[in-house]
Design a protein around this motif. Structure first.
Motif, PDB file in Angstrom:
ATOM      1  N   UNK A  27       0.882  -1.307   0.098  1.00 10.66           N
ATOM      2  CA  UNK A  27      -0.062  -0.013  -0.085  1.00 10.66           C
ATOM      3  C   UNK A  27       0.895   1.276  -0.157  1.00 10.66           C
ATOM      4  N   UNK A  28       0.597   2.373  -0.621  1.00 10.73           N
ATOM      5  CA  UNK A  28       1.052   3.659  -0.559  1.00 10.73           C
ATOM      6  C   UNK A  28       0.156   4.553   0.040  1.00 10.73           C
ATOM      7  N   UNK A  29       0.664   5.963   0.218  1.00 10.57           N
ATOM      8  CA  UNK A  29      -0.070   6.771   1.040  1.00 10.57           C
ATOM      9  C   UNK A  29      -1.344   7.044   0.023  1.00 10.57           C
ATOM     10  N   UNK A  30      -1.436   6.569  -1.459  1.00 10.60           N
ATOM     11  CA  UNK A  30      -2.647   6.990  -2.057  1.00 10.60           C
ATOM     12  C   UNK A  30      -3.656   5.854  -1.914  1.00 10.60           C
ATOM     13  N   UNK A  31      -3.201   4.874  -1.022  1.00  9.61           N
ATOM     14  CA  UNK A  31      -4.354   3.642  -1.043  1.00  9.61           C
ATOM     15  C   UNK A  31      -4.338   3.718   0.512  1.00  9.61           C
ATOM     16  N   UNK A  32      -5.308   4.232   1.216  1.00 12.57           N
ATOM     17  CA  UNK A  32      -5.548   4.278   2.685  1.00 12.57           C
ATOM     18  C   UNK A  32      -5.797   2.759   3.016  1.00 12.57           C
ATOM     19  N   UNK A  33      -5.688   2.524   4.367  1.00 14.67           N
ATOM     20  CA  UNK A  33      -6.106   1.138   4.786  1.00 14.67           C
ATOM     21  C   UNK A  33      -7.622   1.671   5.423  1.00 14.67           C
ATOM     22  N   UNK A  34      -8.712   0.769   5.226  1.00 16.45           N
ATOM     23  CA  UNK A  34     -10.003   1.300   5.698  1.00 16.45           C
ATOM     24  C   UNK A  34     -10.357   0.531   6.959  1.00 16.45           C
ATOM     25  N   UNK A  35     -10.379   0.932   8.033  1.00 16.37           N
ATOM     26  CA  UNK A  35     -11.077   0.260   9.156  1.00 16.37           C
ATOM     27  C   UNK A  35     -12.357   1.058   9.845  1.00 16.37           C
ATOM     28  N   UNK A  36     -13.265   0.285   9.428  1.00 11.96           N
ATOM     29  CA  UNK A  36     -14.522   0.477   9.963  1.00 11.96           C
ATOM     30  C   UNK A  36     -14.796   1.912   9.196  1.00 11.96           C
ATOM     31  N   UNK A  37     -15.262   3.046  10.172  1.00  8.18           N
ATOM     32  CA  UNK A  37     -15.367   4.289   9.489  1.00  8.18           C
ATOM     33  C   UNK A  37     -14.096   5.268   9.342  1.00  8.18           C
ATOM     34  N   UNK A  38     -13.044   4.703   9.358  1.00  9.37           N
ATOM     35  CA  UNK A  38     -11.619   5.559   9.396  1.00  9.37           C
ATOM     36  C   UNK A  38     -10.736   5.036   8.337  1.00  9.37           C
ATOM     37  N   UNK A  39     -10.186   5.928   7.610  1.00  6.60           N
ATOM     38  CA  UNK A  39      -9.128   5.520   6.421  1.00  6.60           C
ATOM     39  C   UNK A  39      -7.740   6.039   7.282  1.00  6.60           C
ATOM     40  N   UNK A  40      -6.971   5.270   7.225  1.00  5.18           N
ATOM     41  CA  UNK A  40      -5.469   5.563   7.723  1.00  5.18           C
ATOM     42  C   UNK A  40      -4.441   5.343   6.498  1.00  5.18           C
ATOM     43  N   UNK A  41      -3.616   6.298   6.316  1.00  5.48           N
ATOM     44  CA  UNK A  41      -2.590   6.053   5.355  1.00  5.48           C
ATOM     45  C   UNK A  41      -1.098   6.158   5.779  1.00  5.48           C
ATOM     46  N   UNK A  42      -0.219   6.076   5.218  1.00  4.71           N
ATOM     47  CA  UNK A  42       1.369   6.069   5.525  1.00  4.71           C
ATOM     48  C   UNK A  42       1.665   7.403   6.391  1.00  4.71           C
ATOM     49  N   UNK A  58      -4.771   8.889  13.697  1.00 10.93           N
ATOM     50  CA  UNK A  58      -4.142   7.566  14.535  1.00 10.93           C
ATOM     51  C   UNK A  58      -5.023   7.386  15.597  1.00 10.93           C
ATOM     52  N   UNK A  59      -5.210   8.258  16.273  1.00  9.07           N
ATOM     53  CA  UNK A  59      -5.978   8.072  17.597  1.00  9.07           C
ATOM     54  C   UNK A  59      -7.260   7.237  17.374  1.00  9.07           C
ATOM     55  N   UNK A  60      -7.879   8.125  16.343  1.00 11.91           N
ATOM     56  CA  UNK A  60      -9.227   7.530  15.969  1.00 11.91           C
ATOM     57  C   UNK A  60      -9.511   6.407  15.737  1.00 11.91           C
ATOM     58  N   UNK A  61      -8.499   5.798  14.693  1.00 12.04           N
ATOM     59  CA  UNK A  61      -8.237   4.460  14.011  1.00 12.04           C
ATOM     60  C   UNK A  61      -8.034   3.505  15.277  1.00 12.04           C
ATOM     61  N   UNK A  62      -7.227   4.002  16.158  1.00 10.02           N
ATOM     62  CA  UNK A  62      -7.001   2.823  17.159  1.00 10.02           C
ATOM     63  C   UNK A  62      -8.228   2.881  18.242  1.00 10.02           C
ATOM     64  N   UNK A  63      -8.861   4.132  18.549  1.00  8.57           N
ATOM     65  CA  UNK A  63     -10.055   3.962  19.434  1.00  8.57           C
ATOM     66  C   UNK A  63     -11.441   2.925  18.709  1.00  8.57           C
ATOM     67  N   UNK A  64     -11.053   3.155  17.286  1.00 10.51           N
ATOM     68  CA  UNK A  64     -12.016   2.077  16.570  1.00 10.51           C
ATOM     69  C   UNK A  64     -11.958   0.728  16.574  1.00 10.51           C
ATOM     70  N   UNK A  65     -10.463   0.528  16.637  1.00  5.42           N
ATOM     71  CA  UNK A  65     -10.035  -0.860  16.874  1.00  5.42           C
ATOM     72  C   UNK A  65     -10.256  -1.519  18.163  1.00  5.42           C
ATOM     73  N   UNK A  66      -9.973  -0.555  19.231  1.00  5.55           N
ATOM     74  CA  UNK A  66     -10.166  -1.235  20.699  1.00  5.55           C
ATOM     75  C   UNK A  66     -11.657  -1.487  20.902  1.00  5.55           C
ATOM     76  N   UNK A  67     -12.594  -0.616  20.148  1.00  7.99           N
ATOM     77  CA  UNK A  67     -13.828  -0.821  20.428  1.00  7.99           C
ATOM     78  C   UNK A  67     -14.841  -1.942  19.765  1.00  7.99           C
TER      79      UNK A  67
END
Length: 155
Positions: A27-42, A58-67
């Motif tokens: 993946x590159x920064x132009x292809x973010x990873x989608x985790x539920x309602x958040x997209x996170x990139x390089x 980063x914080x919001x994505x992590x909060x989503x993961x632990x939820x």
């Protein structure tokens, strides 16, 4: 290590782990990873490296993961905008944020807080009726409030 019941994690280890995961998927920064309602990139993950400003994505994505569903405990984590809204608008400004979830049925509720130059965390342990405050910059890990069930008992 464990401090105050919460495991501390070296951010560079997390960053290296996440970077290697991105490299594995090419993946590159132009292809973010989608985790539920958040997209996170390089670019977001780069903020996990030492001496970088950690961003709210980063914080919001992590909060989503632990939820997400966990067999050991039930966690509800607010996003980084909750505390800001609570301070600016009071209870009425955030009352509807949990209309689809009963947070009192959860074991733990987490509230990330951005204090201008660093992040802190409030952890509400509902099962033990205790609120903890964690501030890694000032090495603060303390119990803020502990409600005794005996104080409310009628005799």
């Amino acid at each position: 290590g464990m401090q105050g019941g919460v495991q501390s994690v070296n951010s560079s280890v997390v960053a290296d782990s996440l970077w290697s995961g991105l490299e594995c998927t090419n993946e590159t920064s132009t292809h973010p990873i989608h985790i539920d309602k958040y997209d996170i990139c390089e670019r977001d993950l780069a903020t996990l490296h030492p001496r970088r400003w950690l961003n709210d994505n980063v914080i919001n994505t992590y909060m989503q993961l632990i939820s997400m569903d966990c067999p050991l405990w039930s966690v509800y984590a607010f996003n980084t905008f909750f505390y800001i809204a609570l301070v600016k608008r009071g209870h009425c400004g955030v009352a509807r944020w949990t209309k689809k979830v009963d947070i009192f049925s959860k074991t733990i509720v987490i509230i990330p807080i951005h204090l201008i130059v660093h992040w802190t965390l409030v952890l509400v342990d509902i099962s033990n009726k205790t609120i903890y405050y964690y501030d890694p910059l000032h090495h603060t890990h303390r119990t803020v409030v502990q409600v005794s069930t005996h104080a409310h008992a009628h005799t």
